[in-house]
Design a protein around this motif. Structure first.
Motif: not given
Length: 60
Positions: A40-44
């Motif tokens: 998703x090209x998101x970091x968490x």
């Protein structure tokens, strides 16, 4: 009659450096038993993720 099945799963992928608490969020789509993954090209932050529920944990 043809029956189609599908599933969506969000998960955090473990990087090669396991000491880091920031992970990338991935999406796995399964259609008729064939899985495909994409980022998703998101970091968490790992501490704010509930893997069993496959979603984030709110701030408390």
């Amino acid at each position: 009659m043809l029956e189609n099945s599908y599933g969506l799963t969000f998960f955090l992928k473990t990087p090669k450096r396991k000491s880091d608490m920031i992970r990338y969020v991935y999406l796995r789509v399964t259609v008729d038993g064939i899985p495909k993954e994409t980022s998703t090209k998101r970091k968490w932050n790992l501490k704010r993720w509930d893997q069993d529920a496959e979603w984030t944990i709110g701030i408390q």
